[in-house]
Design an enzyme around this catalytic site. Structure first.
Site, short mmCIF file in Angstrom:
data_model
loop_
_atom_site.label_atom_id
_atom_site.label_comp_id
_atom_site.label_asym_id
_atom_site.label_seq_id
_atom_site.Cartn_x
_atom_site.Cartn_y
_atom_site.Cartn_z
N GLY A 69 -15.20 39.51 54.94
CA GLY A 69 -14.76 40.52 55.89
C GLY A 69 -14.80 41.89 55.28
N PHE A 111 -12.37 43.79 53.95
CA PHE A 111 -11.55 44.07 52.79
C PHE A 111 -11.68 43.03 51.68
CE2 PHE A 111 -9.28 45.90 56.46
CZ PHE A 111 -9.42 47.23 56.10
N ASP A 140 -6.21 32.34 67.43
CA ASP A 140 -7.58 31.84 67.21
C ASP A 140 -7.54 30.34 66.91
OD1 ASP A 140 -10.30 31.86 67.06
OD2 ASP A 140 -10.42 32.73 65.05
#
Length: 860
Positions: free
Chosen positions: A576, A578, A716
Site C-alpha cells: 500500500g 505507507f 471488508d
C-alpha cells in the site's frame, strides 16, 4: 483537484469534437452536479423573484455553501398556495436533469430557515414554463426537515430544460431559505419538442393496455404538440409491454403506441424540432416486437428535412429487416446520411396491426457557421436571440478541411492531457524520490486515504467522509426519500504516549478537525472525539468514538520487541501507500509470547507470521497511526481474530507481527477443493464436507460477534480476508485489499478509494453508512461464497455499474432487486439466513449472535 478538473474539462472538449456522440441518455448514470455547489454556474445565471437582503441574494443559493448569510431567502414570508417566490437557474444550454438537491439556511447555528416543500418549473426557451409532475401527477416535492441536511430527490420523470425554478411551498405562513443543486448531464440530442398523434388504448380482456405518452409536457388533445415526454426520458421499454420499469403502473406504460386502424394512410407522422441546425448521422428508434400480439417495428420510415424555411424536396427512405424469430424489443438504427436540418418529419409505416415506441434518439454534429453568419432563431428570450441571418451547408471540400482541423485539435488536446498527467506524476516523484513505484494501478489507488476498509470501531454509523470538489462526481440513483445524514464537527484526541515505547518512535497525535457523517436521526450539529488512522497498506481506517475510548485508555498491553534477525522473508502478501505486508517465518517466537497464547508448533520450529512493515520514508502522521494501530490491535483477543504477536519499533522500519495460517486465505483454500461426492472422487480433488463449511462459517460469525461487541465495523468482510489453519480453523484478517490477486473484487470511484461493492450493503454504497448491520450483509455474501466453494464472484453476471444500479433497487424496494441465487449445496434453512442478511431494513437483519447460534444448531 484543479488538475483533475483540467483533465475532465479537456476530455469533455475531446468528446465534443469527436462529432457524432452517443445521445442515448441513461438516467442512472446521468447524475453529475451541474455547477451550483462547484461554482461552474456563474452568479449572473442565478436569479430570484426577490431577496430579503443583499446577503441573501440568489447567488448565495448554492448547495453546501455558507457565503453571505448562508442561503437565498425571499423578501417576504411565503404564504400557503402562493407560488410567487422562486429561485431560477440558467444552465445556458439544454440539460437532461435527473436529480435535485435542497438545503436550508444554517449559517453556523444562527439560521433555521428551510423549505419543507417545493415545486419545480422548467423551460427550454425561457418563455414557456412547464410545471414538473411525477409519474403519478403530483407536483409538490418533499423538501427539508431542518436547516442543515442536504435532501436529494430523484426527478421521475427527468426533465429536459435550460431554465429551472425552485418554488417554495408551505402549508402555513413561514420564512423560508433555500440552497439548491441540479444533477444531470448535457442534452446532446438538441431535441426541443416532438409532435405526434396521441397514443392509443389496446382493448384486450386479459390486459387493457394504455399507450399514451403519460409524461408529455406539451399540449395533448387529439395530438401531442410542442413538448417532450416518454420518447425522450431515457427509459427503454421491456420486451413484454404488459410489464414496466416503473412500479405499480398500467400495462403499456413504457410505450407510446398506435394501431393501423386509426391511420388510413398506413403511417404515423412524428415531427422533431431541434435547437439549431445539425448534421444528422443516425436516428435510433426503440420498438417493441411482440409479433405474436401483432406488434412489430415499422416497415418503412420516410424522413423529410428542413434546414431553413422550406422542407427539402427529396426525402430519405429506410426499410429495416423484419424479425419474426426474436420477440425482444430492440433499437432500429436509421442512417440519416448527414442531412443538415433543424427539423425532421418522419412517417413510420405500420408493419403489423400495432406499432409501439419507447425511445427515439438522434446522433448529430452541430452545424458549423461562418464568422459572418449566425445560427437561426431558437426561440430564446429576445436579449439572447441570435440574428436572423442565413446559413450555408458545408460542402465536401470544406468537410475534408474540417476533419483535418479536428484531428489536429484532438492530437493537441491529447498531448496537453499527457503533459498534465505527467506533471502530477513528476511532482509526486520529486516529493518522495526515495519511495519506489507501486506495482500496478490497484495498489496505487490504495494511497487514497479517505474511504478504505478494515476493522472500524464505530458507534452507530460514524464514518470518515471524503470531501470531493470534482464537478463530475456522480450521484448514484437514490430514490425519492434519500436524506444525507447530518454533518458533525469532531476533534482528534491526543494519543497518550506509552511508557514502554521508545522515545525515538513515540509521538503524540496533534489535534485536528475532521468532517464525519453520522446516522440519520441526529437532531443537530454535535461534537465528539474521534481517533482516525490509516493502515500501512491503505486498508485500515479506525474511527473510535469517545464513548468507547476504553480501548485506548488504562494500562497498556505489553507487546514484546522481537529481534528482526529471527524473521525470514517468504513472500510479499500485499502493498500500500505507507508500507507492505510480508509472509515470514519467525524463529523462537514461542519465547516472546505470554502464557495465554499457545502455539501448536514445537519450540524449535519457526512460526508462520504476517509482518506489516512501515516504510522508512513514511511521514510523521503515518508513524503515529502505525503506533496507534499497534495499540488497538494488542487489545483484540478472540480465537477467530488475527492476533498481534510482537513488534519491531526500536529501529526503522517499524514492524508489527501478526498471526498467519498455514493454509492461506479462505478464498484460495476453497477454490482448490471440491464438495464431497462422485465428481470429486473421479477428479481425485481434495474435498470439504458440508459440515466443515458450516463450521468455518460459524467461526467467522463468532469472530464478527466479538468485533460487534466492541462496536468495531470491519467494512471488508469476505473470504479473501479470512485465514485458514489446521482442522479448518478460521481467523478474520484484513489483508485482502492490498493484494493484487483480488484487484477485481474492488471498484474504483473517481476521487475516492476502491470499494468492494459486490460485498457492500445498499446503504453503504448509496448513503456511505457502515454499521454492524452492513457487516451482516457482507457476511451473507461471504456465506454465499463459501457454499459456492469460491468458484464464482458474487453477481458475476452483472457489471460493476449494474451492481451499483441494483443497490438502488434495494433502496426503492419495488421487488425489482436482484439477489444472489441459492447455491446448489445450500439447504433452504441456510439460504434463509443469507436472505435475512440482505433485508432492506437494517433493523430487520439478524445480529451476529443470532447468526452464530443458528449456524451452531445446524452442525451435528
Amino acid at each position: 483537484m484543479k488538475h483533475l478538473w483540467d483533465v475532465h474539462f479537456l476530455l469533455l472538449i475531446l468528446l465534443y469534437l469527436l462529432g457524432a456522440v452517443t445521445s442515448q441518455v441513461n438516467p442512472g448514470v446521468c447524475r453529475y452536479p451541474l455547477g451550483m455547489s462547484g461554482g461552474q454556474i456563474q452568479d449572473e445565471d442565478i436569479s430570484a423573484s426577490s431577496q430579503w437582503s443583499e446577503s441573501t441574494a440568489a447567488r448565495y443559493g448554492r448547495l453546501d455553501f455558507e457565503e453571505g448569510d448562508g442561503a437565498w431567502c425571499p423578501e417576504i414570508t411565503v404564504e400557503p398556495d402562493s407560488l410567487k417566490e422562486f429561485l431560477q437557474i440558467d444552465l445556458r444550454s439544454l440539460h437532461f436533469i435527473t436529480l435535485v438537491g435542497t438545503q436550508g439556511r444554517h449559517a453556523g447555528g444562527i439560521g433555521n430557515e428551510f423549505s419543507q416543500m417545493y415545486k419545480i418549473k422548467y423551460s427550454r426557451d425561457g418563455s414557456r414554463w412547464i410545471s414538473w409532475r411525477n409519474r403519478q401527477g403530483k407536483q409538490v416535492i418533499e423538501g427539508n426537515r431542518n436547516a442543515y441536511d442536504i435532501v436529494l430527490k430523484d426527478l421521475e420523470p427527468p426533465v429536459i430544460a435550460r431554465f429551472v425554478r425552485f418554488m417554495p411551498v408551505t402549508d402555513h405562513s413561514m420564512n423560508v431559505c433555500m440552497r439548491v443543486e441540479l444533477y444531470g448531464c448535457e442534452w446532446l440530442d438538441g431535441l426541443v419538442s416532438y409532435n405526434a398523434p396521441a397514443g392509443e388504448q389496446m382493448s384486450s380482456p386479459d390486459y387493457p393496455a394504455y399507450f399514451n405518452d403519460s409524461v408529455y409536457d406539451g399540449a395533448v388533445i387529439h395530438s401531442m404538440t410542442e413538448g417532450l415526454g416518454q420518447l425522450t426520458d431515457g427509459v427503454c421499454g421491456l420486451d413484454d409491454f404488459t410489464h414496466s420499469h416503473v412500479y405499480n403502473v398500467w400495462p403499456g406504460y413504457d410505450y407510446v403506441g398506435w394501431t393501423n386502424e386509426s391511420f388510413p394512410s398506413a403511417y404515423v407522422e412524428i415531427m422533431f424540432e431541434f435547437d439549431r441546425i445539425r448534421n444528422f448521422t443516425t436516428m435510433k428508434v426503440h420498438c417493441n416486437n411482440m409479433y405474436a400480439q401483432h406488434i412489430k417495428g415499422f416497415r418503412q420510415v420516410v424522413c423529410h428535412f428542413r434546414s431553413e424555411a422550406d422542407w427539402e424536396a427529396t426525402p430519405l427512405a429506410f426499410s429495416p429487416v423484419e424479425d419474426e424469430k426474436n420477440p425482444s424489443a430492440r433499437f432500429i438504427t436509421v442512417n440519416l446520411a448527414n442531412h443538415m436540418a433543424s427539423a425532421i418529419k418522419c412517417q413510420f409505416y405500420f408493419a403489423d396491426a400495432w406499432m409501439l415506441f419507447s425511445e427515439i434518439t438522434f446522433q448529430s454534429d452541430t452545424a458549423m457557421y461562418n464568422t459572418t453568419l449566425a445560427p437561426p432563431k431558437t426561440g430564446l428570450p429576445p436579449n439572447i436571440q441570435p440574428e436572423d441571418d442565413p446559413t450555408h451547408k458545408i460542402d465536401d471540400s470544406n468537410t475534408r478541411i474540417l476533419i483535418g482541423c479536428l484531428v489536429a485539435i484532438i492530437l493537441i488536446l491529447v498531448v496537453i492531457i499527457v503533459i498534465i498527467l505527467w506533471r502530477q506524476v513528476w511532482q509526486k516523484m520529486l516529493e518522495k524520490a526515495s519511495r519506489r513505484m507501486l506495482d500496478d494501478e490497484l495498489t496505487a489507488s490504495l494511497s487514497i486515504q479517505s474511504e478504505t476498509f478494515a476493522y472500524n470501531h464505530n458507534q452507530s454509523s460514524t464514518i470518515i467522509e471524503q470531501e470531493s470538489n470534482s464537478t463530475y462526481e456522480r450521484i448514484f440513483p437514490l430514490g425519492p426519500d434519500y436524506q444525507e445524514p447530518s454533518r458533525i464537527i469532531c476533534k482528534l484526541p491526543e494519543f497518550a504516549q506509552s511508557s514502554e515505547e521508545p522515545a525515538s518512535t513515540s509521538t503524540a497525535a496533534s489535534k485536528s478537525t475532521t468532517t464525519t457523517v453520522i446516522q440519520d436521526g441526529a437532531p443537530h450539529y454535535a461534537e465528539a472525539d474521534i481517533v482516525n488512522l490509516q493502515g500501512v497498506t491503505g486498508s485500515n481506517t479506525y474511527a473510535i468514538p469517545a464513548l468507547a475510548m476504553d480501548l485506548l485508555s488504562g494500562k497498556d498491553v505489553a507487546v514484546e520487541e522481537f529481534p528482526r534477525k529471527l524473521l525470514t522473508f517468504k513472500e510479499k502478501l500485499g502493498e500500500g501507500q505507507f508500507g507492505e505486508v510480508h509472509l515470514c517465518e519467525a524463529g523462537g517466537m514461542q519465547e516472546f509470547m505470554n502464557k495465554e497464547f499457545l502455539f501448536d508448533i514445537p519450540e524449535d520450529q519457526p512460526v508462520l507470521v504476517a509482518v506489516k512493515m512501515l516504510r522508512s520514508d513514511a511521514d510523521k502522521n503515518a508513524r503515529n497511526d502505525f503506533l496507534k494501530e499497534i495499540k488497538i490491535m494488542s487489545r483484540l483477543k478472540d480465537p477467530n481474530i488475527i492476533r498481534l504477536l510482537a513488534v519491531c519499533i526500536y529501529s526503522d522500519p517499524l514492524c508489527m507481527i501478526t498471526e498467519y495460517m498455514e493454509n492461506g486465505d479462505l478464498n484460495q483454500f476453497l477454490s482448490r477443493h471440491e464438495p464431497e461426492g462422485q465428481l470429486a472422487l473421479l477428479s481425485n480433488a481434495p474435498t470439504v464436507s458440508f459440515n466443515n463449511l458450516c463450521y468455518m462459517a460459524a467461526q467467522i460469525a463468532s469472530g464478527m460477534k466479538y468485533l460487534s461487541s466492541l462496536n468495531f465495523v470491519h467494512r471488508d468482510l469476505a473470504t479473501r480476508n479470512c485465514l485458514v489453519g489446521k482442522n479448518y480453523t478460521i481467523k478474520i484478517a484484513d489483508f485482502g485489499m492490498s493484494r493484487n490477486l483480488y484487484s477485481g473484487d474492488y471498484y474504483r470511484i473517481q476521487g475516492r478509494a476502491v470499494l468492494p461493492i459486490r460485498w457492500m450493503s445498499w446503504e453503504s454504497i448509496l448513503l456511505g453508512k457502515f454499521t454492524t448491520a452492513s457487516d451482516v450483509w457482507a457476511f451473507g455474501v461471504t456465506l454465499w461464497e463459501i457454499l459456492n466453494f469460491c468458484k464464482e464472484q458474487p453477481y458475476s453476471q452483472l457489471t460493476d455499474e449494474q451492481v451499483i444500479e441494483n443497490t438502488g433497487e434495494f433502496f426503492r424496494d419495488q421487488k425489482r432487486q436482484i439477489y444472489l441465487p441459492q447455491p446448489v449445496l445450500c439447504p433452504d434453512s441456510l439460504y434463509k439466513i443469507m436472505l435475512s442478511c440482505w433485508r432492506r431494513n437494517t433493523k430487520e437483519r439478524p445480529s451476529f449472535q443470532e447468526i452464530h447460534r443458528a449456524l451452531l444448531e445446524m452442525q451435528p
